[in-house]
Design a protein around this motif. Structure first.
Motif, short mmCIF file in Angstrom:
data_model
loop_
_atom_site.label_atom_id
_atom_site.label_comp_id
_atom_site.label_asym_id
_atom_site.label_seq_id
_atom_site.Cartn_x
_atom_site.Cartn_y
_atom_site.Cartn_z
N ASN A 62 0.87 -1.19 0.00
CA ASN A 62 0.00 0.00 0.00
C ASN A 62 0.90 1.23 0.00
O ASN A 62 1.98 1.22 0.59
N GLY A 63 0.45 2.30 -0.67
CA GLY A 63 1.25 3.52 -0.69
C GLY A 63 2.53 3.32 -1.47
O GLY A 63 2.66 2.41 -2.28
N ASP A 103 0.47 6.40 3.99
CA ASP A 103 -0.25 5.12 3.95
C ASP A 103 0.63 3.95 3.53
O ASP A 103 0.14 2.85 3.28
#
Ligand code: T46
Length: 131
Positions: A62-63, A103
């Motif tokens: 994620n991110g 994130d």
């Protein structure tokens, strides 16, 4: 440079996506340890070490974040921003991770258990080791 970008197959259907990671199959080693890095603050740089023998694959599930790699003769910057891209780093490569988004969850697969003796955390010692 002892690094390699691996494309993991995205499985899924109308419900969404799924990626399966299997040791000695799409992951080119037996997975002995999994850890993940998250909540890294803006502007923080981590890593600053090489490993003597460890093989790892880094995936920003994620991110995104960036990874600086240095094998003693060449340097490279890699952006990890896709959950299907794995950055394999084997052994004697100095690594620094930075520019983490809020994130970002950086998942790491390793072929061995945690062993502080496998780390070279002093840059001068790393330079000596790669000579
Ligand atoms: C690497 C990069 C990509 C443990 O107790 N067990 C573990 O499995 C790990 C990975 C760390 N730790 C302890 C050691 C430190 O006291 O957790 C603390 C933070 O580890 P470190 O400062 O080494 O974290 P990073 O983000 O600088 O480096 C990590 C890995 O250690 C390293 O192998 O290649 O991520």
């Amino acid at each position: 440079m002892n690094e390699n970008l691996i494309d993991f197959q995205i499985l899924g259907d109308e419900r969404g996506s799924l990626i399966s990671l299997e040791g000695t199959k799409n992951v080119p080693f037996d997975i002995k340890r999994v850890y993940y890095i998250f909540g890294t603050k803006m502007g923080v740089r981590r890593g600053f070490h090489a490993h003597k023998n460890l093989q790892q694959i880094l995936i920003a599930v994620n991110g995104s974040c960036k990874v600086h790699l240095n094998d003693g003769s060449q340097t490279r910057e890699v952006i990890l921003s896709k959950p299907n891209k794995g950055l394999q780093i084997n052994g004697l490569v100095w690594r620094e991770m930075y520019d983490f988004t809020d994130d970002c969850v950086l998942l790491v697969l390793a072929n061995n258990y945690y062993d502080e003796d496998d780390y070279i955390r002093d840059y001068e010692k790393f330079v000596e080791a790669v000579k």
